[in-house]
Scaffold this motif. Structure first.
Motif, short mmCIF file in Angstrom:
data_model
loop_
_atom_site.label_atom_id
_atom_site.label_comp_id
_atom_site.label_asym_id
_atom_site.label_seq_id
_atom_site.Cartn_x
_atom_site.Cartn_y
_atom_site.Cartn_z
N THR A 1 -18.03 -8.96 -0.49
CA THR A 1 -16.91 -8.20 0.11
C THR A 1 -15.89 -8.19 -0.04
OG1 THR A 1 -16.73 -9.98 1.32
CG2 THR A 1 -18.25 -8.73 2.57
N ASP A 2 -15.35 -8.35 -1.57
CA ASP A 2 -13.92 -8.12 -2.00
C ASP A 2 -13.95 -6.46 -2.28
OD1 ASP A 2 -12.19 -10.62 -1.38
OD2 ASP A 2 -13.12 -10.88 -3.78
N VAL A 3 -13.13 -5.80 -2.10
CA VAL A 3 -12.43 -4.37 -1.90
C VAL A 3 -11.71 -4.04 -2.22
CG1 VAL A 3 -13.57 -2.26 -0.55
CG2 VAL A 3 -14.74 -4.19 -0.02
N VAL A 4 -11.62 -2.89 -3.47
CA VAL A 4 -10.17 -2.61 -4.33
C VAL A 4 -10.39 -0.91 -3.33
CG1 VAL A 4 -8.68 -1.94 -6.22
CG2 VAL A 4 -10.34 -4.57 -4.96
N LEU A 5 -9.90 -0.67 -3.82
CA LEU A 5 -9.64 1.64 -3.15
C LEU A 5 -8.95 1.51 -3.82
CD1 LEU A 5 -9.21 1.96 1.18
CD2 LEU A 5 -11.45 2.94 -0.27
N VAL A 6 -9.20 3.29 -4.56
CA VAL A 6 -8.09 3.65 -5.57
C VAL A 6 -8.25 5.14 -5.34
CG1 VAL A 6 -7.61 3.95 -7.85
CG2 VAL A 6 -8.99 1.72 -7.98
N HIS B 1 -14.55 -10.20 5.03
CA HIS B 1 -14.21 -9.16 3.76
C HIS B 1 -12.55 -9.41 3.29
CE1 HIS B 1 -13.19 -6.11 6.95
NE2 HIS B 1 -12.29 -5.54 6.13
N ARG B 2 -11.85 -8.69 2.22
CA ARG B 2 -10.44 -8.11 1.66
C ARG B 2 -10.17 -7.05 1.60
NH1 ARG B 2 -8.31 -12.05 -2.32
NH2 ARG B 2 -9.26 -11.28 -3.62
N VAL B 3 -9.22 -6.89 1.54
CA VAL B 3 -9.47 -4.94 1.13
C VAL B 3 -8.23 -4.99 0.14
CG1 VAL B 3 -9.25 -2.38 1.87
CG2 VAL B 3 -10.44 -4.36 2.43
N LEU B 4 -7.80 -4.63 -0.66
CA LEU B 4 -6.47 -3.50 -2.01
C LEU B 4 -6.87 -2.84 -1.84
CD1 LEU B 4 -4.52 -4.85 -3.63
CD2 LEU B 4 -6.34 -4.49 -5.64
N GLY B 5 -5.38 -1.56 -1.04
CA GLY B 5 -5.43 -0.64 -1.45
C GLY B 5 -4.61 -0.27 -2.55
N LEU B 6 -4.97 0.91 -3.38
CA LEU B 6 -4.11 1.36 -4.27
C LEU B 6 -4.00 2.43 -4.63
CD1 LEU B 6 -5.48 -0.95 -7.82
CD2 LEU B 6 -3.75 -1.56 -5.32
#
Length: 301
Positions: A231-236, A257-262
Motif C-alpha cells: 500500500t505504498d502508492v506513488v502518483l506521477v 497506506h502512504r501516498v507520494l504525489g509527484l
C-alpha cells in the motif's frame, strides 16, 4: 509523430460529419484546422473571438438546445479564465460539453505563465460530475475524444499535450491499465509521463498502473494492485503535484497506506527554456523520478 492536437481538428471534423448533434465552439485559437468543416457545416462551427467567458457560455446554450458542443482553446483560457462559466453555465445548469484543451502545464514555455495551467485538473476537482481524460499519445487522444463526444450529455475535459509517450496503448475511457507487476509498491503514471515512469522504475519491484482517465478515479484497479504490491502508492501526474492524492486516500480509506504525489510544483519557473527543462525542474524526468520514488520506498522499509 504527429501531436495530440494535430489529431484534434481532423477527428472532430469527422464527428461533425457523422453526428448532427455535434457542434464546435472556438475562441480564435485553432480555427484554421476547421476551415473545411466551416464550409461543410457553417451552422455548427462557431468562433466567438477572443472571448473565453462567451466561449463556455455559448457552448452551454448549445447544450441546452440538445447539441453536443466541443469547446477548444488553451487550458489556461478554457478552465481558469472562464471558471465561473464552467461552474455555473455548465455545472449549475447541468449542461454537458466536451472541453478540449491545449498547452497543458508548460507545453509552450515561451508563452509564459499566462499560457500554462498546471492547476486545471485540481480546479475541476472542486466541481461535481466531470470526467477527465489525459491521453499519453495521439492515438489515445483520438480514442478518448470519440469517447468524450459519445458520452451522452456528460461534462468531459480532454487534456491534450505536446508531450507524449513513444507508443499508444489500448485505452477504454474508464480503466487504469496494468503495465508492470511488482510487489514493493504501486506507481500510478498519468498520461504522457508513462515512459518516464517506466524508465525510472526499470529493475524496481513495482507495479505500474497507466491512467489516461483520471476522473472518475479507478479506485478498484488501485485496490487490486495494492492487494499484491503493498500500500505504498506513488502518483506521477503531469499537472499540479498531489492532485489525485485525495482520490487515492478515498480508495484505500480502510487500510493503512502512504501516498507520494509527484507532479508540477507550485513555484513558478520564471524562465522560458524547453519543455524538457521544465520537466526536469519539476522533478518529472526519469532520473529525478527514480531518485524520488526510491527514497520514498526506502523510507517505508
Amino acid at each position: 509523430m504527429d501531436t495530440m492536437r494535430d489529431r484534434f481538428a481532423p477527428v472532430v471534423s469527422r464527428l461533425l460529419d457523422e453526428d448532427p448533434r455535434v457542434a464546435v465552439v472556438l475562441a480564435e485559437i485553432g480555427k484554421d484546422g476547421f476551415a473545411e468543416a466551416v464550409r461543410r457545416h457553417p451552422d455548427r462551427v462557431v468562433n466567438v473571438g477572443i472571448r473565453e467567458q462567451l466561449l463556455v457560455g455559448a457552448a452551454a446554450g448549445l447544450a441546452l438546445t440538445g447539441m453536443r458542443p466541443v469547446v477548444h482553446t488553451f487550458a489556461s483560457f478554457l478552465v481558469e479564465r472562464p471558471f465561473e462559466q464552467v461552474k455555473l453555465d455548465l455545472g449549475h445548469q447541468d449542461a454537458g460539453a466536451v472541453l478540449v484543451s491545449a498547452a497543458a502545464s508548460y507545453d509552450w514555455p515561451a508563452g509564459g505563465y499566462t499560457h500554462m495551467a498546471p492547476g486545471d485538473v485540481a480546479l475541476l476537482d472542486t466541481l461535481d460530475g466531470w470526467t477527465v481524460h489525459v491521453p499519453g499519445h495521439p492515438d489515445e487522444a483520438e480514442t478518448l475524444l470519440r469517447h468524450a463526444v459519445a458520452a451522452g450529455d456528460d461534462k468531459v475535459y480532454v487534456r491534450l499535450s505536446v508531450q507524449a509517450n513513444a507508443g499508444g496503448r489500448p485505452v477504454d475511457g474508464e480503466s487504469f491499465l496494468p503495465v508492470r507487476q511488482g510487489r514493493s509498491g504501486v506507481v500510478v503514471a498519468v498520461g504522457p509521463l508513462l515512459d518516464a515512469v517506466l524508465d525510472a522504475t526499470e529493475g524496481m519491484d513495482l507495479t505500474v498502473l497507466y491512467a489516461t482517465t483520471v476522473r472518475p478515479f479507478d479506485g478498484a484497479a488501485l485496490r487490486r494492485a495494492t492487494g499484491t504490491a503493498g500500500t505504498d502508492v506513488v502518483l506521477v501526474e503531469p499537472y499540479l503535484a498531489g492532485t489525485s492524492a485525495g482520490a487515492v486516500n478515498e480508495a484505500l480509506s480502510d487500510v493503512p497506506h502512504r501516498v507520494l504525489g509527484l507532479g508540477v510544483g507550485r513555484r513558478e519557473l520564471r524562465r522560458y527554456g524547453r519543455v524538457e527543462e521544465h520537466a526536469a525542474a519539476h522533478g518529472l524526468d526519469a532520473r529525478s523520478l527514480r531518485e524520488r520514488i526510491g527514497n520514498f520506498l526506502g523510507q517505508g522499509r
